[in-house]
Structures are given as structure tokens and as C-alpha cells.
Design an enzyme around this catalytic site. Structure first.
Site, PDB file in Angstrom:
ATOM      1  N   PRO A  92       0.829  -1.214   0.000  1.00 47.70           N
ATOM      2  CG  PRO A  92      -0.689  -1.513   1.734  1.00 47.70           C
ATOM      3  CD  PRO A  92       0.601  -2.040   1.196  1.00 47.70           C
ATOM      4  CD  GLU A 119       0.450  -5.448  10.323  1.00 46.53           C
ATOM      5  OE1 GLU A 119      -0.425  -6.328  10.421  1.00 46.53           O
ATOM      6  OE2 GLU A 119       0.232  -4.313   9.855  1.00 46.53           O
ATOM      7  NE  ARG A 161      -5.299  -5.776 -21.545  1.00 44.48           N
ATOM      8  CZ  ARG A 161      -5.358  -4.564 -22.091  1.00 44.48           C
ATOM      9  NH1 ARG A 161      -4.529  -3.618 -21.682  1.00 44.48           N
ATOM     10  NH2 ARG A 161      -6.215  -4.285 -23.041  1.00 44.48           N
ATOM     11  CG  ASP A 176      -6.106  -0.918 -22.950  1.00 46.08           C
ATOM     12  OD1 ASP A 176      -7.074  -1.495 -23.485  1.00 46.08           O
ATOM     13  OD2 ASP A 176      -5.032  -1.465 -22.687  1.00 46.08           O
TER      14      ASP A 176
HETATM   15  C1  LIG Z   1       4.712  -5.079   1.768  1.00 50.56           C
HETATM   16  O1  LIG Z   1       3.932  -4.622   2.858  1.00 50.56           O
HETATM   17  C2  LIG Z   1       2.575  -4.903   2.821  1.00 50.56           C
HETATM   18  C3  LIG Z   1       1.857  -4.569   3.963  1.00 50.56           C
HETATM   19  C4  LIG Z   1       0.481  -4.821   4.000  1.00 50.56           C
HETATM   20  C5  LIG Z   1      -0.160  -5.422   2.921  1.00 50.56           C
HETATM   21  C6  LIG Z   1       0.561  -5.747   1.787  1.00 50.56           C
HETATM   22  C7  LIG Z   1      -0.131  -6.366   0.595  1.00 50.56           C
HETATM   23  O2  LIG Z   1      -0.303  -5.393  -0.432  1.00 50.56           O
HETATM   24  C8  LIG Z   1      -1.423  -4.558  -0.341  1.00 50.56           C
HETATM   25  O3  LIG Z   1      -2.188  -4.623   0.614  1.00 50.56           O
HETATM   26  C9  LIG Z   1      -1.635  -3.569  -1.425  1.00 50.56           C
HETATM   27  C10 LIG Z   1      -0.877  -3.442  -2.554  1.00 50.56           C
HETATM   28  N1  LIG Z   1      -1.426  -2.411  -3.273  1.00 50.56           N
HETATM   29  N2  LIG Z   1      -2.475  -1.913  -2.587  1.00 50.56           N
HETATM   30  C11 LIG Z   1      -2.631  -2.600  -1.451  1.00 50.56           C
HETATM   31  C12 LIG Z   1       1.943  -5.502   1.722  1.00 50.56           C
END
Ligand SMILES: COc1cccc(COC(=O)c2cn[nH]c2)c1
Length: 250
Positions: A92, A119, A161, A176
């Protein structure tokens, strides 16, 4: 293109065996290897996580399993002739994954995905590999998933794709949403197909007119309408001159 995915849920990547990506694999355009991170643990419980330094909720993925896994994946790839690997870390807190980044990644020969759970992964893993190869920390949206595997499916499909010959109609990814060119980063407008009337609903007359100039202008206006409604942020970014030129040609 070679794709490696290291994950504690290999079964989550089964969809990479079907449909578009599955066909690209069958054609030999994509070479996909899914690895179980727990193969690189040595304790009875196959431990991949531990409590965060500094306290706080949740768990953090440990360095050693990732380091051993990535070293092994890199060695295996190099042995089989793969070159110029890049690490793709769905998170994220990454840079937004966009069509532009999908195009850039589709031109690379080897992508190694490290979807995290919990996490996230101990930062030293990214630091260790960023010293050797390009690392792309990418976000597929402003929300938190339980793990990065779904993001791997999204990124893989968006990239696959774009590989030459993967999409039947080579043109179709040119129009697209977000693709550069005539629609200059606008959202796509509505699309229609047969039958000409469905539950008393007809087709916009212009689309049946056979007048390609008018049709192109109608589609652009509909794209502008839809983009204004759903993504006003994209309106500032698009280049209005792209339309003037098109208008003059029509
Ligand atoms: C690498 O650290 C983390 C921590 C928490 C969750 C995640 C999984 O990815 C997502 O949640 C995500 C990816 N793009 N939008 C959301 C990865």
C-alpha cells in the site's frame, strides 16, 4: 518474459495457469515459476514471521527466508539464461501502479514478485536487493489487503496483455483507458454490440451511421463525459491539443 513469484500461498497464484496469462505461458511467451517461501525455512513450524521491533500490532516477515529464497530464485534464473531481473513488491505504501508502469514492466525480461503477508517484510530485505537490482514497490490502490498475492495477479495480467501477440487484436490495448494516444489518458466511453435493440433499448444513432469522423468525435466526447464524472483528476492531465489535432483531421 520470466516471472517468479515467492509466496506463502502458492495456490493463490493458480489463476496464472488459466486464460490470458495461461495462454501466453502455453505459447512460451511467459515463463512463470511460483515458489513457496516456506521451502526456505528450516524449523518445524516453517516460521516466516516474528514480532515487530519497536512493538505494535501484527507480525513482520523475517529476513532469512526471503534472503535465501531470492538468492535461490536469482541463481536459478541466471543459470537458465534469464537476465536483468527486477523485484516487484506490492505494498500500500508503494508508487501507484499505472498503465504507464505496466508498459514499462512489459518491456523487462524478468520480474520477481515478492507478495507480503502480515504487516510487511523486514525493510532490510528490500534494502539488500535494491543495492543489486531495480526494485519497484507498487500499490494497486489505496486500501490494505491481507497479502500481496491479489496484487501480483493484477500486475501480471496488466503486463502480460501488453506482450506482443498475447492480445488477439493487437490494436485493442491501444484504446485502453489510460493508454496514451488519441484518447490521451481518458476513460473509455460506452461500448455496444448486437442486437440493435434489447429490451426496448437501442444504440446511439451515430454508431450506426458509418461516418467514422462523427463516430470518433462521439467516442471522444463520451470519454470526456465519463472522465469528468468519474475521474476529474485525469482531465487536468490530458493534453487538450491532442483533441484539436484530431478535430481538424475529422
Ligand atoms: C509489503 O507490505 C505490505 C503490507 C500490508 C499489505 C501488503 C499487501 O499489499 C497490499 O495490501 C496492497 C498493494 N497495493 N495496494 C494494497 C503488503
Amino acid at each position: 518474459m520470466r516471472l517468479d513469484v515467492v509466496t506463502i500461498f502458492p495456490e493463490y497464484l493458480e489463476p496464472l495457469n488459466v486464460s490470458l496469462v495461461g495462454k501466453a505461458r502455453a505459447r512460451g511467451q511467459l515463463n512463470v515459476h511460483v515458489h513457496d517461501l516456506r521451502s526456505w525455512t528450516h524449523d518445524r513450524h516453517h516460521t516466516v514471521d516474528d514480532t515487530p521491533y519497536g512493538g505494535g500490532p501484527g507480525m513482520v516477515m523475517k529476513t532469512d527466508p526471503w534472503g535465501d529464497a531470492l538468492d535461490s530464485v536469482l541463481a536459478d534464473g541466471y543459470e537458465t539464461g534469464a537476465r536483468e531481473p527486477a523485484l516487484i513488491v506490492p505494498t500500500p505504501s508503494g508508487r501507484p501502479f499505472t498503465q504507464e508502469l505496466a508498459v514499462h514492466l512489459s518491456e523487462r525480461p524478468w520480474l520477481i514478485f515478492t507478495p507480503a503477508r502480515y504487516e510487511g517484510i523486514d525493510r532490510r530485505v528490500v534494502d539488500e536487493y535494491a543495492a543489486r537490482i531495480p526494485v519497484y514497490e507498487v500499490s494497486i490502490g489505496d486500501y490494505v489487503l491481507a497479502g500481496g498475492e491479489a496484487a501480483v495477479l493484477v500486475v501480471t495480467e496488466a503486463v502480460a496483455r501488453l506482450l506482443p501477440g498475447v492480445l488477439g487484436n493487437a490494436e485493442s490495448h491501444r484504446d485502453d483507458s489510460f493508454a496514451p494516444g488519441a484518447m490521451a489518458g481518458l476513460l473509455e466511453g460506452p461500448v455496444y454490440t448486437k442486437p440493435p435493440v434489447w429490451r426496448d433499448r437501442g444504440i446511439p444513432e451515430v454508431l450506426l451511421s458509418g461516418h467514422h469522423g462523427r463516430i470518433a468525435r462521439w467516442r471522444r466526447d463520451e470519454a470526456l463525459r465519463r472522465t469528468t464524472a468519474n475521474r476529474p483528476d485525469l482531465i487536468e492531465r490530458c493534453d487538450p491539443r491532442a483533441f484539436d489535432k484530431k478535430d481538424r483531421e475529422m
